[in-house]
Design an enzyme around this catalytic site. Structure first.
Site, short mmCIF file in Angstrom:
data_model
loop_
_atom_site.label_atom_id
_atom_site.label_comp_id
_atom_site.label_asym_id
_atom_site.label_seq_id
_atom_site.Cartn_x
_atom_site.Cartn_y
_atom_site.Cartn_z
N SER A 149 -11.27 -9.61 7.28
CA SER A 149 -10.31 -8.82 8.02
C SER A 149 -9.63 -10.02 9.20
CB SER A 149 -10.64 -7.41 8.54
OG SER A 149 -9.48 -6.86 9.42
N TYR A 162 -16.30 -1.92 13.68
CA TYR A 162 -15.50 -2.51 12.38
C TYR A 162 -15.51 -4.09 12.82
CZ TYR A 162 -11.77 -3.04 8.84
OH TYR A 162 -11.05 -3.57 7.80
N1 LIG Z 1 -5.80 -1.90 4.73
C1 LIG Z 1 -5.90 -2.73 5.57
O1 LIG Z 1 -5.04 -2.91 6.56
C2 LIG Z 1 -7.04 -3.61 5.69
C3 LIG Z 1 -7.11 -4.76 6.65
C4 LIG Z 1 -7.99 -5.84 6.59
C5 LIG Z 1 -9.20 -5.48 5.92
N2 LIG Z 1 -9.16 -4.53 5.07
C6 LIG Z 1 -10.57 -4.32 4.16
O2 LIG Z 1 -9.91 -4.33 2.79
C7 LIG Z 1 -10.92 -3.56 1.94
C8 LIG Z 1 -10.34 -2.58 1.15
O3 LIG Z 1 -9.65 -1.51 1.84
P1 LIG Z 1 -8.29 -0.77 1.66
O4 LIG Z 1 -7.72 -1.04 2.70
O5 LIG Z 1 -8.04 -1.16 0.21
O6 LIG Z 1 -9.11 0.91 1.85
P2 LIG Z 1 -9.12 2.02 0.76
O7 LIG Z 1 -9.65 2.95 1.37
O8 LIG Z 1 -7.82 1.98 -0.04
O9 LIG Z 1 -10.23 1.35 -0.30
C9 LIG Z 1 -11.52 1.15 -0.02
C10 LIG Z 1 -12.31 1.46 -1.37
O10 LIG Z 1 -13.89 1.32 -0.99
C11 LIG Z 1 -14.67 2.40 -1.38
N3 LIG Z 1 -15.84 2.68 -0.62
C12 LIG Z 1 -15.89 2.78 0.61
N4 LIG Z 1 -17.22 2.91 0.77
C13 LIG Z 1 -17.97 2.55 -0.24
C14 LIG Z 1 -19.34 2.33 -0.57
N5 LIG Z 1 -20.39 2.57 0.17
N6 LIG Z 1 -19.54 2.03 -1.95
C15 LIG Z 1 -18.56 1.77 -2.44
N7 LIG Z 1 -17.47 1.88 -2.49
C16 LIG Z 1 -17.21 2.23 -1.17
C17 LIG Z 1 -13.40 3.59 -1.30
O11 LIG Z 1 -14.13 4.50 -2.11
C18 LIG Z 1 -12.21 3.15 -1.69
O12 LIG Z 1 -11.97 3.34 -2.94
C19 LIG Z 1 -11.86 -3.07 3.09
O13 LIG Z 1 -13.13 -3.84 3.25
C20 LIG Z 1 -11.30 -2.86 4.36
O14 LIG Z 1 -12.12 -3.02 5.64
C21 LIG Z 1 -8.30 -3.59 4.88
#
Ligand SMILES: NC(=O)c1ccc[n+]([C@@H]2O[C@H](COP(=O)([O-])OP(=O)(O)OC[C@H]3O[C@@H](n4cnc5c(N)ncnc54)[C@H](O)[C@@H]3O)[C@@H](O)[C@H]2O)c1
Length: 255
Positions: A149, A162
């Site tokens: 991130s 985080y």
């Molecule tokens: N959305 C943003 O702005 C953003 C920015 C930077 C980084 N991220 C990172 O991107 C990644 C994906 O996030 P997203 O935004 O698509 O969110 P999201 O909530 O849409 O998807 C995350 C997925 O991870 C799954 N998950 C959570 N805990 C889990 C576990 N213990 N085992 C298996 N699966 C698990 C959830 O069920 C979900 O389907 C994450 O690592 C998040 O930290 C997101």
């Protein structure tokens, strides 16, 4: 024209939603067979139904990435289904509000909120890499992309757990890149800025205008804008890329 991932076998964690789902779909479009793993089994099955109904080849796997036995089984099932593991996108993750009230400063944060975050967002990536790499070494190579991130590169107030976890993902990525560069295994991370997914929806309802003042493009990214980079980073086109942090953030980090 052949796709970027033609004939490759891939594994995506967090594939039930957001960035993981978009990446699984993009990988299949580029010719890969994909194992879609998530703690939310129904969501993983939905992603797979979307892919298979449009002629792709995918399987759904239930996994909690914080559980080493479950991670080991996830990798084994992917190999049972596809015979190889060429690309792994270690992307499953949670936000601070999943392990506590969220919005807390460091002195207010409970030990449980800190440890609970690290278990998924940092140890989860470590466990996936450990079992993926063990197999990739035997097959002569592979490509791994971890989701970090912008919070892996800068501090963000009221998200110390985080931010610490995502800085850890950057460190894991760089160390593994050095360890396996001679084994044909490339390890990189993607560092998204603010992306419109179910994870960010609750916070955006309250803080959209405030957060967008820090983003030169003044908008959220969409999951597909991360997916395209991850596909490329997993492909042979990225053959000299390892240990890199690929920022995709509408200019946040540069500002
Ligand atoms: N959305 C943003 O702005 C953003 C920015 C930077 C980084 N991220 C990172 O991107 C990644 C994906 O996030 P997203 O935004 O698509 O969110 P999201 O909530 O849409 O998807 C995350 C997925 O991870 C799954 N998950 C959570 N805990 C889990 C576990 N213990 N085992 C298996 N699966 C698990 C959830 O069920 C979900 O389907 C994450 O690592 C998040 O930290 C997101």
């Amino acid at each position: 024209m052949a796709g970027l991932l033609e004939g490759k076998s891939a594994l995506v964690t967090g594939g039930a939603s957001g960035i993981g789902r978009a990446t699984a779909v993009a990988m299949v479009r580029e010719g890969a067979r994909v194992a879609v793993a998530d703690k939310t089994a129904d969501g993983a099955a939905e992603t797979v139904a979307m892919i298979n109904s449009s002629g792709g080849q995918a399987i759904a796997l239930a996994v909690d990435v914080a559980d080493e036995g479950a991670v080991q089984t996830m990798v084994a099932r992917t190999l049972d289904a596809f015979g190889r593991l060429d690309c792994a996108f270690n992307n499953a993750g949670i936000a601070p509000y999943h392990v506590g009230p969220g919005g807390q400063r460091t002195h207010e944060m409970s030990r449980e909120a800190f440890d609970g975050m690290l278990a998924v967002n940092l140890s989860g990536v470590f466990l996936c890499m450990k079992h993926e790499i063990a197999h990739m070494l035997g097959q002569g190579g592979g490509a791994i992309v971890n989701t970090a991130s912008i919070a892996g590169l800068v501090g963000l107030a009221t998200a110390a757990n985080y931010v610490a976890a995502k800085h850890g993902v950057v460190g894991l990525t760089k160390s593994a890149a050095m360890e396996y560069a001679q084994d044909g295994i490339r390890v990189n991370c993607v560092n998204p800025g603010y992306i419109k997914t179910p994870m960010t929806d609750p916070g955006m309802a309250r803080r959209y205008e405030q957060l967008m003042t820090r983003v030169p493009m003044h908008r959220l990214g969409v999951p597909e804008e991360i997916a395209e980079a991850v596909v490329w980073m997993c492909s042979d086109k990225a053959s000299f890329m390892t240990g890199a942090c690929q920022v995709i953030d509408g200019g946040f980090y540069a500002a």
